[in-house]
Design an enzyme around this catalytic site. Sequence first.
Site, PDB file in Angstrom:
ATOM      1  N   SER A   7       0.843  -1.194   0.000  1.00 53.73           N
ATOM      2  CA  SER A   7       0.000   0.000   0.000  1.00 53.73           C
ATOM      3  C   SER A   7       0.881   1.249   0.000  1.00 53.73           C
ATOM      4  O   SER A   7       1.650   1.496   0.933  1.00 53.73           O
ATOM      5  CB  SER A   7      -0.905   0.003   1.232  1.00 53.73           C
ATOM      6  OG  SER A   7      -1.691   1.174   1.243  1.00 53.73           O
ATOM      7  N   HIS A  32      -1.320  -0.975  -4.229  1.00 52.94           N
ATOM      8  CA  HIS A  32      -2.592  -0.498  -3.677  1.00 52.94           C
ATOM      9  C   HIS A  32      -2.488   1.009  -3.421  1.00 52.94           C
ATOM     10  O   HIS A  32      -1.566   1.473  -2.766  1.00 52.94           O
ATOM     11  CB  HIS A  32      -2.866  -1.250  -2.372  1.00 52.94           C
ATOM     12  CG  HIS A  32      -4.163  -0.909  -1.738  1.00 52.94           C
ATOM     13  ND1 HIS A  32      -5.343  -1.529  -2.082  1.00 52.94           N
ATOM     14  CD2 HIS A  32      -4.482  -0.005  -0.773  1.00 52.94           C
ATOM     15  CE1 HIS A  32      -6.327  -1.025  -1.351  1.00 52.94           C
ATOM     16  NE2 HIS A  32      -5.835  -0.102  -0.543  1.00 52.94           N
ATOM     17  N   ASP A  34      -4.416   4.385  -2.000  1.00 50.50           N
ATOM     18  CA  ASP A  34      -5.507   4.895  -1.182  1.00 50.50           C
ATOM     19  C   ASP A  34      -5.818   6.344  -1.553  1.00 50.50           C
ATOM     20  O   ASP A  34      -5.045   7.244  -1.243  1.00 50.50           O
ATOM     21  CB  ASP A  34      -5.125   4.832   0.298  1.00 50.50           C
ATOM     22  CG  ASP A  34      -5.101   3.409   0.805  1.00 50.50           C
ATOM     23  OD1 ASP A  34      -6.072   2.671   0.543  1.00 50.50           O
ATOM     24  OD2 ASP A  34      -4.110   3.032   1.445  1.00 50.50           O
ATOM     25  N   MET A  36      -7.996   9.477  -0.847  1.00 50.85           N
ATOM     26  CA  MET A  36      -8.819   9.996   0.262  1.00 50.85           C
ATOM     27  C   MET A  36      -9.183  11.448   0.004  1.00 50.85           C
ATOM     28  O   MET A  36      -8.337  12.227  -0.429  1.00 50.85           O
ATOM     29  CB  MET A  36      -8.028   9.917   1.572  1.00 50.85           C
ATOM     30  CG  MET A  36      -7.533   8.533   1.904  1.00 50.85           C
ATOM     31  SD  MET A  36      -6.737   8.561   3.512  1.00 50.85           S
ATOM     32  CE  MET A  36      -5.994   6.933   3.546  1.00 50.85           C
ATOM     33  N   HIS A  66      -8.195   2.497  -4.552  1.00 46.23           N
ATOM     34  CA  HIS A  66      -9.178   2.340  -3.460  1.00 46.23           C
ATOM     35  C   HIS A  66      -9.729   3.734  -3.165  1.00 46.23           C
ATOM     36  O   HIS A  66      -9.057   4.540  -2.523  1.00 46.23           O
ATOM     37  CB  HIS A  66      -8.445   1.732  -2.247  1.00 46.23           C
ATOM     38  CG  HIS A  66      -9.291   1.590  -1.039  1.00 46.23           C
ATOM     39  ND1 HIS A  66      -8.766   1.335   0.213  1.00 46.23           N
ATOM     40  CD2 HIS A  66     -10.641   1.669  -0.854  1.00 46.23           C
ATOM     41  CE1 HIS A  66      -9.738   1.254   1.102  1.00 46.23           C
ATOM     42  NE2 HIS A  66     -10.879   1.468   0.484  1.00 46.23           N
ATOM     43  N   MET A  68     -11.580   6.136  -1.309  1.00 41.85           N
ATOM     44  CA  MET A  68     -12.261   6.489  -0.064  1.00 41.85           C
ATOM     45  C   MET A  68     -12.769   7.907  -0.237  1.00 41.85           C
ATOM     46  O   MET A  68     -12.209   8.872   0.291  1.00 41.85           O
ATOM     47  CB  MET A  68     -11.281   6.374   1.109  1.00 41.85           C
ATOM     48  CG  MET A  68     -11.055   4.937   1.523  1.00 41.85           C
ATOM     49  SD  MET A  68      -9.611   4.751   2.545  1.00 41.85           S
ATOM     50  CE  MET A  68      -8.376   4.578   1.287  1.00 41.85           C
ATOM     51  N   MET A 137     -12.386  -4.079   4.683  1.00 42.71           N
ATOM     52  CA  MET A 137     -11.559  -3.222   5.547  1.00 42.71           C
ATOM     53  C   MET A 137     -11.449  -3.874   6.924  1.00 42.71           C
ATOM     54  O   MET A 137     -12.463  -4.218   7.544  1.00 42.71           O
ATOM     55  CB  MET A 137     -12.193  -1.838   5.722  1.00 42.71           C
ATOM     56  CG  MET A 137     -12.204  -0.937   4.505  1.00 42.71           C
ATOM     57  SD  MET A 137     -10.598  -0.505   3.826  1.00 42.71           S
ATOM     58  CE  MET A 137      -9.703   0.088   5.248  1.00 42.71           C
ATOM     59  N   ASP A 171      -7.662  -5.180   3.867  1.00 41.59           N
ATOM     60  CA  ASP A 171      -6.923  -3.923   3.944  1.00 41.59           C
ATOM     61  C   ASP A 171      -6.986  -3.358   5.359  1.00 41.59           C
ATOM     62  O   ASP A 171      -8.069  -3.041   5.857  1.00 41.59           O
ATOM     63  CB  ASP A 171      -7.580  -2.942   2.945  1.00 41.59           C
ATOM     64  CG  ASP A 171      -6.787  -1.673   2.763  1.00 41.59           C
ATOM     65  OD1 ASP A 171      -5.657  -1.596   3.278  1.00 41.59           O
ATOM     66  OD2 ASP A 171      -7.307  -0.758   2.089  1.00 41.59           O
TER      67      ASP A 171
HETATM   68  C1  DX5 Z   1      -6.423   2.591   5.305  1.00 36.13           C
HETATM   69  C2  DX5 Z   1      -5.914   2.208   3.949  1.00 36.13           C
HETATM   70  C3  DX5 Z   1      -4.908   1.112   3.910  1.00 36.13           C
HETATM   71  C4  DX5 Z   1      -3.616   1.391   4.614  1.00 36.13           C
HETATM   72  C5  DX5 Z   1      -3.176   0.100   5.236  1.00 36.13           C
HETATM   73  O1  DX5 Z   1      -7.438   3.521   5.140  1.00 36.13           O
HETATM   74  O2  DX5 Z   1      -7.001   1.817   3.133  1.00 36.13           O
HETATM   75  O3  DX5 Z   1      -4.638   0.707   2.576  1.00 36.13           O
HETATM   76  O4  DX5 Z   1      -2.606   1.872   3.779  1.00 36.13           O
HETATM   77  O5  DX5 Z   1      -2.063   0.349   6.001  1.00 36.13           O
HETATM   78  P1  DX5 Z   1      -1.502  -0.687   7.043  1.00 36.13           P
HETATM   79  O6  DX5 Z   1      -1.142  -1.939   6.282  1.00 36.13           O
HETATM   80  O7  DX5 Z   1      -0.321   0.004   7.630  1.00 36.13           O
HETATM   81  O8  DX5 Z   1      -2.600  -0.949   8.031  1.00 36.13           O
HETATM   82 ZN    ZN Z   2      -6.723   0.881   1.085  1.00 36.23          ZN
END
Ligand code: DX5
Ligand code: ZN
Length: 214
Positions: A7, A32, A34, A36, A66, A68, A137, A171
């Site tokens: 990620s 991956h 993220d 946001m 992903h 969010m 999640m 995740d």
């Molecule tokens: C959280 C993200 C994850 C995050 C996971 O909102 O969606 O992808 O990067 O990080 P770790 O593996 O450190 O929990």
């Molecule tokens: Zn994620």
Amino acid sequence: MIKLTPSLLAADLLNLGRDIDRMLGEGLDRLHMDVMDGHFVPNMSFGPFFLQTIQQHYPDLKMDAHLMMDNPEPYLDEFAQFGAYSIILHREIAEDMNRLIQKIHRLGVKAGLSVKPATGAETLLPYLDDLDLILVMTVEPGFGGQKFMLDQVDKIRFLRKAGFRGEIAVDGGVNLQNAPLLKEAGVNLLVMGTTYFHAENREQVVRFVEDLNA
Ligand code: DX5
Ligand code: ZN
């Protein structure tokens, strides 16, 4: 078959090329990402431009976006154009899921849905036939480095029992302790931020996951 997907959130952004080169050298071809918006989650990260930059340098890298975010629709074209391998929406947003899933498919991209810890896996049932991927999640979305929520694993078993044959990703807080259990429950993709990028020995993490398939 279970795979590790690092990620990006936990990568060294000042040395991103080096981190991606290392990943590829270790045989990992899926990243991956993220996205946001500071609204759906209380944090902001990166958007389509980031994918574009990475795609230009690493055209073969498979990027899972992903999202969010609320109101992702106006950005779907850009994510597709900038090389997303899959686009993962959140089940909790107000939009018409069927329409967005169709739109993602029309753009030639794999479609995924994700559920936050408080959202039941049964809310995904109407979409199972149309989804390529489900992202469960195992922390509250928004930040890396949080503690894995063990009670979420039942969702994976439930989805497999319901006949979902696409990819299931987990995740949040995924590590070498919970990886075997996740494999057994039916997971294909282990998203790892902290566990991979902050590891003293990344090769060891990669080998551990590879050995789960032996
Ligand atoms: C959280 C993200 C994850 C995050 C996971 O909102 O969606 O992808 O990067 O990080 P770790 O593996 O450190 O929990
Ligand atoms: Zn994620």
